[in-house]
Design a protein around this motif. Structure first.
Motif, PDB file in Angstrom:
ATOM      1  N   VAL A 139      -0.189   1.370  11.658  1.00 58.92           N
ATOM      2  CA  VAL A 139      -0.904   1.305  10.364  1.00 58.92           C
ATOM      3  C   VAL A 139      -2.434   1.917  10.270  1.00 58.92           C
ATOM      4  O   VAL A 139      -3.240   1.604   9.431  1.00 58.92           O
ATOM      5  CB  VAL A 139      -0.985  -0.122   9.671  1.00 58.92           C
ATOM      6  N   ALA A 140      -3.039   2.346  11.535  1.00 63.38           N
ATOM      7  CA  ALA A 140      -4.300   2.643  11.607  1.00 63.38           C
ATOM      8  C   ALA A 140      -4.686   3.643  10.529  1.00 63.38           C
ATOM      9  O   ALA A 140      -3.991   4.663  10.217  1.00 63.38           O
ATOM     10  CB  ALA A 140      -4.270   3.244  13.115  1.00 63.38           C
ATOM     11  N   GLY A 141      -5.677   3.469   9.842  1.00 66.07           N
ATOM     12  CA  GLY A 141      -6.260   4.338   8.812  1.00 66.07           C
ATOM     13  C   GLY A 141      -5.790   4.210   7.550  1.00 66.07           C
ATOM     14  O   GLY A 141      -6.342   5.111   6.905  1.00 66.07           O
ATOM     15  N   VAL A 171      -4.069  -1.335   3.441  1.00 69.54           N
ATOM     16  CA  VAL A 171      -2.935  -2.527   3.094  1.00 69.54           C
ATOM     17  C   VAL A 171      -3.207  -3.595   2.319  1.00 69.54           C
ATOM     18  O   VAL A 171      -4.150  -4.132   2.528  1.00 69.54           O
ATOM     19  CB  VAL A 171      -2.237  -3.008   4.318  1.00 69.54           C
ATOM     20  N   ALA A 172      -2.611  -3.607   1.073  1.00 67.73           N
ATOM     21  CA  ALA A 172      -2.959  -4.822   0.201  1.00 67.73           C
ATOM     22  C   ALA A 172      -1.860  -5.892   0.635  1.00 67.73           C
ATOM     23  O   ALA A 172      -0.768  -5.692   0.415  1.00 67.73           O
ATOM     24  CB  ALA A 172      -2.604  -4.512  -1.247  1.00 67.73           C
ATOM     25  N   GLY A 173      -2.427  -7.009   1.045  1.00 68.96           N
ATOM     26  CA  GLY A 173      -1.567  -8.318   1.132  1.00 68.96           C
ATOM     27  C   GLY A 173      -1.747  -9.022   0.188  1.00 68.96           C
ATOM     28  O   GLY A 173      -1.989  -8.692  -0.958  1.00 68.96           O
ATOM     29  N   GLY A 202      -6.700  -1.150  13.319  1.00 75.99           N
ATOM     30  CA  GLY A 202      -7.437  -0.034  12.472  1.00 75.99           C
ATOM     31  C   GLY A 202      -7.084   0.152  11.147  1.00 75.99           C
ATOM     32  O   GLY A 202      -7.373   1.170  10.442  1.00 75.99           O
ATOM     33  N   ALA A 203      -6.384  -0.718  10.638  1.00 76.17           N
ATOM     34  CA  ALA A 203      -6.122  -0.594   8.993  1.00 76.17           C
ATOM     35  C   ALA A 203      -7.194  -1.376   8.457  1.00 76.17           C
ATOM     36  O   ALA A 203      -8.151  -2.064   8.964  1.00 76.17           O
ATOM     37  CB  ALA A 203      -4.720  -1.122   8.940  1.00 76.17           C
ATOM     38  N   GLN A 204      -7.365  -1.043   6.863  1.00 78.57           N
ATOM     39  CA  GLN A 204      -8.193  -1.793   6.075  1.00 78.57           C
ATOM     40  C   GLN A 204      -7.369  -2.865   5.226  1.00 78.57           C
ATOM     41  O   GLN A 204      -6.061  -2.322   5.184  1.00 78.57           O
ATOM     42  CB  GLN A 204      -8.807  -0.978   5.145  1.00 78.57           C
ATOM     43  N   VAL A 205      -7.571  -3.955   5.091  1.00 81.32           N
ATOM     44  CA  VAL A 205      -6.662  -4.856   4.292  1.00 81.32           C
ATOM     45  C   VAL A 205      -7.633  -5.337   3.138  1.00 81.32           C
ATOM     46  O   VAL A 205      -8.673  -5.792   3.182  1.00 81.32           O
ATOM     47  CB  VAL A 205      -6.384  -6.145   5.295  1.00 81.32           C
ATOM     48  N   VAL A 255       1.327  -1.706  -0.430  1.00 79.80           N
ATOM     49  CA  VAL A 255       1.296  -3.101  -1.205  1.00 79.80           C
ATOM     50  C   VAL A 255       2.164  -3.836  -0.868  1.00 79.80           C
ATOM     51  O   VAL A 255       3.415  -3.511  -0.790  1.00 79.80           O
ATOM     52  CB  VAL A 255       1.425  -2.739  -2.469  1.00 79.80           C
ATOM     53  N   ILE A 256       1.850  -5.057  -0.140  1.00 84.93           N
ATOM     54  CA  ILE A 256       2.840  -6.173   0.152  1.00 84.93           C
ATOM     55  C   ILE A 256       2.959  -7.242  -0.789  1.00 84.93           C
ATOM     56  O   ILE A 256       1.756  -7.776  -1.144  1.00 84.93           O
ATOM     57  CB  ILE A 256       2.622  -6.481   1.689  1.00 84.93           C
ATOM     58  N   ALA A 257       4.083  -7.337  -1.762  1.00 86.39           N
ATOM     59  CA  ALA A 257       4.052  -8.152  -2.844  1.00 86.39           C
ATOM     60  C   ALA A 257       4.987  -9.528  -2.374  1.00 86.39           C
ATOM     61  O   ALA A 257       5.981  -9.299  -1.844  1.00 86.39           O
ATOM     62  CB  ALA A 257       4.675  -7.605  -3.887  1.00 86.39           C
ATOM     63  N   PRO A 258       4.241 -10.666  -2.620  1.00 79.86           N
ATOM     64  CA  PRO A 258       5.252 -11.478  -2.760  1.00 79.86           C
ATOM     65  C   PRO A 258       6.295 -11.836  -3.371  1.00 79.86           C
ATOM     66  O   PRO A 258       6.061 -11.761  -4.474  1.00 79.86           O
ATOM     67  CB  PRO A 258       4.334 -12.981  -2.480  1.00 79.86           C
ATOM     68  N   LEU A 259       7.581 -12.328  -2.515  1.00 86.13           N
ATOM     69  CA  LEU A 259       8.635 -12.449  -3.728  1.00 86.13           C
ATOM     70  C   LEU A 259       9.082 -13.998  -4.041  1.00 86.13           C
ATOM     71  O   LEU A 259       8.930 -14.821  -3.012  1.00 86.13           O
ATOM     72  CB  LEU A 259       9.795 -11.877  -3.321  1.00 86.13           C
ATOM     73  N   LEU A 260       9.457 -14.212  -5.375  1.00 89.28           N
ATOM     74  CA  LEU A 260      10.012 -15.665  -5.456  1.00 89.28           C
ATOM     75  C   LEU A 260      11.548 -15.258  -5.367  1.00 89.28           C
ATOM     76  O   LEU A 260      12.216 -15.970  -4.743  1.00 89.28           O
ATOM     77  CB  LEU A 260       9.535 -16.034  -6.943  1.00 89.28           C
ATOM     78  N   GLY A 261      12.127 -14.229  -6.239  1.00 88.71           N
ATOM     79  CA  GLY A 261      13.387 -13.616  -6.016  1.00 88.71           C
ATOM     80  C   GLY A 261      13.459 -12.129  -6.177  1.00 88.71           C
ATOM     81  O   GLY A 261      12.274 -11.486  -6.467  1.00 88.71           O
TER      82      GLY A 261
END
Length: 220
Positions: free
Chosen positions: A74-76, A79-81, A102-105, A149-155
């Motif tokens: 994921v360098a460069g 990433v949206a957590g 090397g990623a930005q978060v 984009v990493i999105a949290p799931l409920l379902g």
């Protein structure tokens, strides 16, 4: 990002047809779907509460290992957590490793209720403040556009449509991002449902990763 009820960003339907989230919908249909989602949220929140801390940590560890395998280098990339709330899987160790690689978060920040969120840069040790709904957000507002984009799931349903906390913020935000980032939903092993009865404003995940190691890509 949290909210009490489904809110796609428009006025609640009160006539036979009305404009909701920029889309014309049948009022009764949307009322039925909203009630279904409210009931399923309650069921899924109850399942979360049944997990011990060890079980929760175990599912998070499996999800993070799967993220590493799926995303690779994921360098460069940006990433949206997310900052975990209400029993969501805690991915902070993975976010720290991504930065070391090397990623930005960035973390999502609700700048104004009922509007798309911004993504503000975060790093370990960053000063945090309390945002809307008391969720921790970076104190320094350095907005970026995410590649992932990493999105949290409920379902999540068979079409990779996400059931979240009900505020509609991810849908509003993802619909407005250009170019569209790679969107990965992450949740517990009990997240799958047959359908959330997706509406015109709902934005599907590209991929889904669960706490049992499952990895599903949305059918083209």
């Amino acid at each position: 990002m949290s909210g009490a009820e489904d809110d796609p960003g428009g006025e609640p339907p009160c006539f036979a047809q009305n404009l909701v989230g920029g889309h014309i919908v049948d009022a009764q249909t949307w009322a039925d779907v909203a009630q279904f989602r409210k009931s399923d949220r309650a069921r899924l929140y109850a399942l979360r509460k049944e997990l011990s801390q060890d079980e929760l940590a175990g599912q998070a560890a499996v999800a993070m290992a799967t993220l590493t395998r799926v995303l690779g280098d994921v360098a460069g990339q940006t990433v949206a957590g997310y900052w975990p709330i209400r029993g969501e899987l805690d991915l902070q160790p993975w976010l720290r490793r991504a930065i070391a690689a090397g990623a930005q978060v960035a973390l999502p920040v609700v700048v104004e209720k009922g509007r798309a969120v911004a993504f503000h840069l975060w790093h370990p040790g960053a000063k945090m403040t309390r945002g809307i709904w008391n969720i921790p957000v970076p104190a320094e507002a350095r907005a970026v556009t995410p590649d992932i984009v990493i999105a949290p799931l409920l379902g999540v349903d068979d079409g990779c449509y996400r059931l979240g906390n009900g505020g509609g913020y991810y849908d509003m935000t993802l619909a407005g991002l250009a170019p569209r980032p790679r969107v990965i939903g992450v949740g517990h092993d009990f997240c799958p449902v047959q359908t959330i009865f997706p509406q015109p404003w709902d934005v599907p995940m590209d991929e889904v990763i669960l706490g049992d190691g499952s990895h599903v890509r949305r059918a083209a």
